[in-house]
Write a protein that holds these residues in place. Structure first.
Motif, PDB file in Angstrom:
ATOM      1  N   GLY A 240      -6.598   1.211   3.239  1.00 39.86           N
ATOM      2  CA  GLY A 240      -6.022   1.435   2.282  1.00 39.86           C
ATOM      3  C   GLY A 240      -6.911   0.008   1.017  1.00 39.86           C
TER       4      GLY A 240
ATOM      5  N   SER B 279       1.295   6.332  -7.054  1.00 41.26           N
ATOM      6  CA  SER B 279       0.332   7.161  -7.814  1.00 41.26           C
ATOM      7  C   SER B 279       0.700   8.492  -7.778  1.00 41.26           C
ATOM      8  N   ARG B 280       1.253   8.473  -6.623  1.00 45.80           N
ATOM      9  CA  ARG B 280       1.948  10.108  -6.880  1.00 45.80           C
ATOM     10  C   ARG B 280       2.970  10.789  -7.484  1.00 45.80           C
TER      11      ARG B 280
ATOM     12  N   LEU C 294       0.446  -1.295  -0.239  1.00 44.24           N
ATOM     13  CA  LEU C 294      -0.542  -0.055   0.008  1.00 44.24           C
ATOM     14  C   LEU C 294       0.406   1.126   0.282  1.00 44.24           C
ATOM     15  N   ARG C 295       1.650   1.434   1.128  1.00 51.70           N
ATOM     16  CA  ARG C 295       2.809   2.149   0.773  1.00 51.70           C
ATOM     17  C   ARG C 295       3.556   2.529  -1.061  1.00 51.70           C
TER      18      ARG C 295
ATOM     19  N   SER D  75      -3.951  -3.758  -3.668  1.00 50.46           N
ATOM     20  CA  SER D  75      -3.326  -4.360  -2.750  1.00 50.46           C
ATOM     21  C   SER D  75      -4.402  -5.295  -1.631  1.00 50.46           C
TER      22      SER D  75
ATOM     23  N   GLN E  40       2.074   1.464  -3.615  1.00 50.03           N
ATOM     24  CA  GLN E  40       1.057   2.497  -4.487  1.00 50.03           C
ATOM     25  C   GLN E  40       0.863   3.498  -4.649  1.00 50.03           C
ATOM     26  N   GLU E  41       1.324   3.862  -3.006  1.00 56.59           N
ATOM     27  CA  GLU E  41       0.809   5.364  -2.802  1.00 56.59           C
ATOM     28  C   GLU E  41       1.942   5.983  -3.743  1.00 56.59           C
ATOM     29  N   GLU E  42       3.311   5.772  -3.582  1.00 61.38           N
ATOM     30  CA  GLU E  42       4.539   5.986  -3.845  1.00 61.38           C
ATOM     31  C   GLU E  42       4.005   6.682  -5.770  1.00 61.38           C
TER      32      GLU E  42
ATOM     33  N   ARG F 116       0.140  -0.102 -11.601  1.00 58.24           N
ATOM     34  CA  ARG F 116      -1.058   0.389 -10.346  1.00 58.24           C
ATOM     35  C   ARG F 116      -1.334  -0.771  -9.457  1.00 58.24           C
TER      36      ARG F 116
END
Length: 397
Positions: free
Chosen positions: A170, A123-124, A116-117, A134, A119-121, A131
């Protein structure tokens, strides 16, 4: 941006010859013959031309574990690594997947929400990668399969709590270990069930109330029957194991088809080595079960279990797909397994998996014609994710 090529894969086994795909931002805005856009290239922005190539939807690997390194003993590295070390290695694996044409993955179990961490990186825009859908921490019984990921639960209250915590963090899917597995040497055997019928129903109910699908790891024939009755959305592995053999159950197979449950066999790119573990005769039965499911009309999707023993991330999906040709599946259906059908099973059919106006611009350009030769999927010319072009030659080492 206008992307042109000899072929554009626009449907199941359907090409648009001498086609073009128009991308604006992160979306596909038009698809049509190249001639349709002639004379407007300046107004349309940059044009990328790929003679001799095919543009197709970005590939989807529906079963990976980015937290593992794919070595002969992935748990050794896992156990010896801090979360920050694991995350650093996961970034490299994500880039390897993207460079192989994989623009979406479903990560079905990690530690402490690391996927999840990541994925956040991604997506930013801070980290290149596909993509990620998770599962967060998979549910297992105390001492059960993959207990080292931190998802040991006992009883319905604990199961509901874990589902809620994953969703709050998330997670886009809930994973349950309904049977044992080979990666966990100190756990129950792969054929053995782990949860009661009531516990499985509780997990599915809690996830579905929140709108999240459920993926069930299930090797054993009994566990497969149980997760089907519980109402899961996908079955992972689905090898129909019994204590001493394999045994596909026609009554359960009928329910899988009637209920539209997708099956991800999670075939490794080293599928030709399976006989070394199971023997020639048992391997024929195992492979034959996949053929039976395909012929019966089960909605199969492709995943590699990348990260587990001897299963890396670079070109893993392209290496696994010839298995499905080996068991008799036509090439157009195999390509659907890694594009449209996988997207639908992951709940992403409205955004990826097809080349269609309004969908996210996740595309891969390959040399040659993949409908004629699946080997074309190893010949990546370009990868586009959310409208951004990735040079496949720039993957991290």
């Amino acid at each position: 941006m206008l992307i042109t090529a000899d072929r554009v894969l626009t449907g199941s086994g359907t090409y648009l010859e001498d086609g073009a795909v128009l991308v604006d931002g992160d979306r596909i805005t038009a698809v049509g013959p190249r001639a349709q856009f002639a004379g407007h290239s300046r107004a349309l922005g940059a044009e990328l031309s790929f003679p001799g190539a095919t543009v197709m939807p970005g590939l989807i690997d529906a079963h990976v574990h980015l937290v593992f390194d794919g070595s002969a003993d992935p748990l050794a590295t896992f156990n010896a690594s801090s979360d920050e070390q694991l995350l650093r290695d996961m970034r490299r694996r994500a880039e390897q997947l993207l460079s192989s044409g994989v623009t979406t993955v479903r990560d079905l179990g990690d530690r402490n929400g690391l996927a999840l961490r990541l994925q956040e990186e991604i997506s930013r825009g801070g980290t290149p990668g596909p993509r990620i859908v998770s599962a967060g921490t998979p549910a297992t019984t105390p001492g059960g399969h993959c207990h080292f990921l931190g998802g040991e639960v006992g009883g319905e209250a604990a199961i509901r709590d874990l589902v809620r915590r994953n969703l709050a963090a998330g997670a886009g899917v809930i994973k349950v270990m309904a049977s044992g597995g080979g990666l966990t040497k100190d756990g129950p055997p792969s054929w053995q069930s782990q949860f009661s019928a009531d516990e499985l129903r509780t997990l599915v109910e809690e996830a579905h109330q929140a709108g999240a699908p459920v993926a069930a790891h299930a090797h054993g024939a009994d566990s497969i029957a149980a997760v089907v009755d519980a109402g899961v959305d996908t079955i992972e592995h689905c090898t129909w194991m019994t204590k001493d053999a394999f045994g596909l159950r026609q009554d359960v197979l009928k329910k899988i088809i009637e209920r539209g449950i997708a099956v991800c066999p999670a075939v490794s790119p080293h599928w030709q080595m399976v006989a070394r573990h199971f023997g020639e005769e048992r391997t024929k039965v195992l492979f034959g079960q996949v053929r039976q499911m395909a012929e019966a009309g089960v909605r199969l999707i492709a995943g590699t279990d990348a990260g587990v023993q001897r299963t890396g991330f670079e070109n893993s999906l392209a290496g696994a797909l010839p298995f499905y040709a080996h068991v008799g599946m036509p090439t157009d259906r195999i390509l659907d397994m890694v594009t449209a059908h996988a997207a639908d099973a992951l709940g992403l059919g409205g955004s990826v998996g097809r080349i269609k106006s309004g969908l996210r611009a996740d595309l891969v350009v390959v040399d040659g014609n993949p409908l004629a030769d699946l080997g074309a999927l190893r010949e990546i010319r370009a990868v586009i994710t959310a409208g951004c072009v990735k040079d496949p030659g720039s993957s991290a080492e």
